[in-house]
Design a protein around this motif. Sequence first.
Motif, PDB file in Angstrom:
ATOM      1  N   GLU A 146       0.846  -1.207   0.000  1.00 45.76           N
ATOM      2  CA  GLU A 146       0.000   0.000   0.000  1.00 45.76           C
ATOM      3  C   GLU A 146       0.878   1.253   0.000  1.00 45.76           C
ATOM      4  OE1 GLU A 146      -3.227   0.147  -0.582  1.00 45.76           O
ATOM      5  OE2 GLU A 146      -3.039  -2.024  -0.812  1.00 45.76           O
ATOM      6  N   ASN A 147       1.962   1.212   0.777  1.00 44.65           N
ATOM      7  CA  ASN A 147       2.901   2.345   0.808  1.00 44.65           C
ATOM      8  C   ASN A 147       3.494   2.575  -0.588  1.00 44.65           C
ATOM      9  OD1 ASN A 147       4.762   4.259   2.311  1.00 44.65           O
ATOM     10  ND2 ASN A 147       6.256   2.908   1.358  1.00 44.65           N
ATOM     11  N   ALA A 148       3.786   1.485  -1.297  1.00 45.49           N
ATOM     12  CA  ALA A 148       4.391   1.605  -2.638  1.00 45.49           C
ATOM     13  C   ALA A 148       3.452   2.330  -3.597  1.00 45.49           C
ATOM     14  CB  ALA A 148       4.728   0.209  -3.179  1.00 45.49           C
ATOM     15  N   LYS A 149       2.179   1.984  -3.533  1.00 43.69           N
ATOM     16  CA  LYS A 149       1.209   2.645  -4.442  1.00 43.69           C
ATOM     17  C   LYS A 149       1.187   4.145  -4.169  1.00 43.69           C
ATOM     18  CE  LYS A 149      -2.580   0.129  -3.851  1.00 43.69           C
ATOM     19  NZ  LYS A 149      -3.979  -0.238  -4.104  1.00 43.69           N
ATOM     20  N   ARG A 150       1.157   4.493  -2.889  1.00 47.38           N
ATOM     21  CA  ARG A 150       1.137   5.923  -2.524  1.00 47.38           C
ATOM     22  C   ARG A 150       2.417   6.603  -2.973  1.00 47.38           C
ATOM     23  NH1 ARG A 150      -1.022   3.918   2.346  1.00 47.38           N
ATOM     24  NH2 ARG A 150       1.034   3.902   3.318  1.00 47.38           N
ATOM     25  N   TYR A 151       3.551   5.995  -2.659  1.00 52.56           N
ATOM     26  CA  TYR A 151       4.842   6.635  -2.924  1.00 52.56           C
ATOM     27  C   TYR A 151       5.097   6.772  -4.435  1.00 52.56           C
ATOM     28  CZ  TYR A 151       9.791   7.736  -2.520  1.00 52.56           C
ATOM     29  OH  TYR A 151      11.011   8.357  -2.609  1.00 52.56           O
ATOM     30  N   MET A 152       4.704   5.740  -5.181  1.00 52.58           N
ATOM     31  CA  MET A 152       4.950   5.776  -6.627  1.00 52.58           C
ATOM     32  C   MET A 152       3.873   6.584  -7.360  1.00 52.58           C
ATOM     33  SD  MET A 152       6.089   1.752  -7.034  1.00 52.58           S
ATOM     34  CE  MET A 152       6.008   1.671  -8.816  1.00 52.58           C
ATOM     35  N   GLY A 153       2.758   6.829  -6.677  1.00 56.92           N
ATOM     36  CA  GLY A 153       1.671   7.580  -7.293  1.00 56.92           C
ATOM     37  C   GLY A 153       0.958   6.800  -8.376  1.00 56.92           C
ATOM     38  N   ILE A 154       0.764   5.495  -8.143  1.00 57.64           N
ATOM     39  CA  ILE A 154       0.043   4.670  -9.128  1.00 57.64           C
ATOM     40  C   ILE A 154      -1.032   3.860  -8.405  1.00 57.64           C
ATOM     41  CG2 ILE A 154       1.959   4.479 -10.776  1.00 57.64           C
ATOM     42  CD1 ILE A 154       2.532   1.690  -9.598  1.00 57.64           C
ATOM     43  N   ASP A 155      -2.021   3.455  -9.159  1.00 57.28           N
ATOM     44  CA  ASP A 155      -3.072   2.629  -8.580  1.00 57.28           C
ATOM     45  C   ASP A 155      -3.172   1.351  -9.404  1.00 57.28           C
ATOM     46  OD1 ASP A 155      -5.113   1.729  -7.062  1.00 57.28           O
ATOM     47  OD2 ASP A 155      -6.666   2.957  -8.025  1.00 57.28           O
ATOM     48  N   VAL A 156      -2.475   0.316  -8.955  1.00 56.95           N
ATOM     49  CA  VAL A 156      -2.461  -0.956  -9.700  1.00 56.95           C
ATOM     50  C   VAL A 156      -2.759  -2.088  -8.727  1.00 56.95           C
ATOM     51  CG1 VAL A 156      -0.766  -0.155 -11.419  1.00 56.95           C
ATOM     52  CG2 VAL A 156       0.038  -1.279  -9.317  1.00 56.95           C
ATOM     53  N   PRO A 157      -3.179  -3.249  -9.247  1.00 57.08           N
ATOM     54  CA  PRO A 157      -3.420  -4.387  -8.352  1.00 57.08           C
ATOM     55  C   PRO A 157      -2.141  -4.810  -7.622  1.00 57.08           C
ATOM     56  CG  PRO A 157      -4.387  -4.778 -10.511  1.00 57.08           C
ATOM     57  CD  PRO A 157      -3.544  -3.541 -10.633  1.00 57.08           C
ATOM     58  N   VAL A 158      -2.300  -5.212  -6.363  1.00 54.77           N
ATOM     59  CA  VAL A 158      -1.143  -5.661  -5.579  1.00 54.77           C
ATOM     60  C   VAL A 158      -1.330  -7.132  -5.193  1.00 54.77           C
ATOM     61  CG1 VAL A 158      -0.595  -3.373  -4.682  1.00 54.77           C
ATOM     62  CG2 VAL A 158      -2.146  -4.843  -3.402  1.00 54.77           C
ATOM     63  N   TYR A 159      -0.206  -7.819  -5.044  1.00 55.94           N
ATOM     64  CA  TYR A 159      -0.229  -9.259  -4.793  1.00 55.94           C
ATOM     65  C   TYR A 159       0.792  -9.626  -3.724  1.00 55.94           C
ATOM     66  CZ  TYR A 159      -2.607  -9.362  -9.320  1.00 55.94           C
ATOM     67  OH  TYR A 159      -3.478  -9.149 -10.366  1.00 55.94           O
ATOM     68  N   LEU A 160       0.434 -10.579  -2.862  1.00 54.86           N
ATOM     69  CA  LEU A 160       1.399 -11.088  -1.887  1.00 54.86           C
ATOM     70  C   LEU A 160       2.377 -12.039  -2.593  1.00 54.86           C
ATOM     71  CD1 LEU A 160      -0.903 -11.708   1.199  1.00 54.86           C
ATOM     72  CD2 LEU A 160       0.854  -9.932   0.903  1.00 54.86           C
ATOM     73  N   ASP A 161       3.477 -12.360  -1.916  1.00 58.65           N
ATOM     74  CA  ASP A 161       4.497 -13.231  -2.524  1.00 58.65           C
ATOM     75  C   ASP A 161       3.910 -14.573  -2.975  1.00 58.65           C
ATOM     76  OD1 ASP A 161       4.100 -13.648   0.240  1.00 58.65           O
ATOM     77  OD2 ASP A 161       6.032 -14.639   0.476  1.00 58.65           O
ATOM     78  N   THR A 162       2.935 -15.077  -2.216  1.00 62.06           N
ATOM     79  CA  THR A 162       2.330 -16.370  -2.556  1.00 62.06           C
ATOM     80  C   THR A 162       1.446 -16.268  -3.807  1.00 62.06           C
ATOM     81  OG1 THR A 162       0.625 -15.760  -0.968  1.00 62.06           O
ATOM     82  CG2 THR A 162       2.309 -17.326  -0.214  1.00 62.06           C
ATOM     83  N   GLU A 163       1.210 -15.034  -4.273  1.00 62.01           N
ATOM     84  CA  GLU A 163       0.315 -14.834  -5.430  1.00 62.01           C
ATOM     85  C   GLU A 163       1.088 -14.373  -6.672  1.00 62.01           C
ATOM     86  OE1 GLU A 163      -3.563 -13.212  -2.941  1.00 62.01           O
ATOM     87  OE2 GLU A 163      -1.939 -11.808  -3.386  1.00 62.01           O
ATOM     88  N   PHE A 164       2.407 -14.587  -6.658  1.00 67.05           N
ATOM     89  CA  PHE A 164       3.241 -14.099  -7.759  1.00 67.05           C
ATOM     90  C   PHE A 164       2.783 -14.678  -9.112  1.00 67.05           C
ATOM     91  CE2 PHE A 164       6.944 -14.561 -10.585  1.00 67.05           C
ATOM     92  CZ  PHE A 164       7.389 -13.237 -10.652  1.00 67.05           C
ATOM     93  N   ASP A 165       2.566 -15.988  -9.164  1.00 68.18           N
ATOM     94  CA  ASP A 165       2.154 -16.608 -10.434  1.00 68.18           C
ATOM     95  C   ASP A 165       0.830 -16.015 -10.923  1.00 68.18           C
ATOM     96  OD1 ASP A 165       4.340 -18.193  -9.961  1.00 68.18           O
ATOM     97  OD2 ASP A 165       3.315 -20.082 -10.445  1.00 68.18           O
TER      98      ASP A 165
END
Length: 452
Positions: free
Chosen positions: A83-102
């Motif tokens: 969530e911090n990454a979306k704010r800091y990068m200024g983008i709104d994209v889907p996020v996934y945990l490590d177990t959801e990489f595939d």
Amino acid sequence: MSYQEKQMDRRKFLTTSANAAIIAPMIMGRGPFRFAPSGKPKKYCLVGTGTRGISMWGHRLVQNYGDVVEFVGLCDRNPGRLENAKRYMGIDVPVYLDTEFDRMIRERKPDTVIVTTTDCFHAKYICRAMELGCDVITEKPMATDEKMCQDIIDTEKRTGRHVRVTFNYRYNPEAEKIAEILNSGELGQVTSVDFNYFLNTDHGASYFRRWHGFKQYGGSLWVHKATHHFDLLNWWLGAEPMEVNAHGDLRKYGWNSPFRGKNCRTCPHTSKCDYYWDITQNDYSMRLYVDNEKYDGYLRDACLFREQINIWDTMSANIRYHNDILLTYSLNCFMPYEGYQVGFNCSNGRLDVRVYHSQPWEQKALSDFRVSPLFSESRTFSLSESEEHTAGKGGHWGADDKMQNMIFRNTADPMEQTAGVRAGSMSIIVGIAARRSIEWERTVQVDELLKA
Ligand SMILES: NC(=O)c1ccc[n+]([C@@H]2O[C@H](COP(=O)([O-])OP(=O)(O)OC[C@H]3O[C@@H](n4cnc5c(N)ncnc54)[C@H](O)[C@@H]3O)[C@@H](O)[C@H]2O)c1
């Protein structure tokens, strides 16, 4: 097979016509990359949303390369940092945990995956991304042990995908100037090199506060840090390492202190600790790390005197290259200043360079050079803040800009600074061999660890 025979064998391998055609450019770092020319934005997923991920490979790309880079997904094991990454990068994209990489790769269909996790997980994501049809851009070190390194080499061959390793140190003005002098031939052939790297009590100490202090996460500073140095040396010398003998000690951090705590915020010894660091004064680190401790327990200000720390802070090695160049290397992690000195002993003279990254005295020049040909006068010069260092904008004296322009805008690469799997492997394998040399208490041959 005797040492001499091995050396001959290795040289034969590197110089036979078929191999030379493939290996020579790879020694220098050029791989067969297929990064599309600019025009239509390519799709990227980023795995590892820590500081390097969200800044160098996140916010910076959004700001400077938005016309050619489109982020379509972010992945990390820590939901708060996502969530911090979306704010800091200024983008709104889907996020996934490590177990959801595939699942991320299947749903978001990126062209390229950028890997900026803790070092020991690079290989897993690099290989999986290629298996799922993506190219990869990875932070150094490409992997932390010989098995992971071999897996990447084999997966790249098998899948036909490509990995780029981002050795930004190659683009520093000093590194380029050294390459230029050596390649000019003025001093003849390099016969041996003396290289000493100094980490100070700020930056150097910071490695012992985090996951870098454990071999299982960063492969030790032989790999995590020295991969930069061994890559530079391989690149400058146009050479591949053959044999490594190393020693290492832990003399300052870890068990060496008479007192210790869990982390600086909760420590009862702050008034007498020279290394006390108040993370609460740093908003960026509070948001990135402290606010997200509740998810994974990652303490960014952990005690650098933890007894479990199992890496070395005092290291030296002797390395022999395939073309008979000898290297004497050292890395010390609690010095009063930061930077390096390197001397190239050549058939027609010597090149001495001192690079200043940080020091407690006023330092105008950022590096000093002395070129001393045999039997004629030497000359000296410096690179300074006002000249070469400001030629490029951005981090690391313009190096980061230059590297990212090559990656994302396909700018020319006349010095062959682009690095792929071969260069990534040859840099980490020196550090991995050094670590094995200490653990096995003997000299290690590189071909014991990796198939050619
Ligand atoms: N080239 C350079 O000059 C340079 C400088 C700094 C860092 N780096 C490299 O960048 C990488 C990241 O370093 P950093 O300083 O940002 O570290 P960091 O600790 O700030 O970030 C690491 C991130 O990886 C995540 N992570 C850990 N395990 C994971 C897993 N299994 N799956 C998904 N995510 C996972 C963590 O939650 C964290 O967000 C490292 O490989 C480091 O060597 C390179």
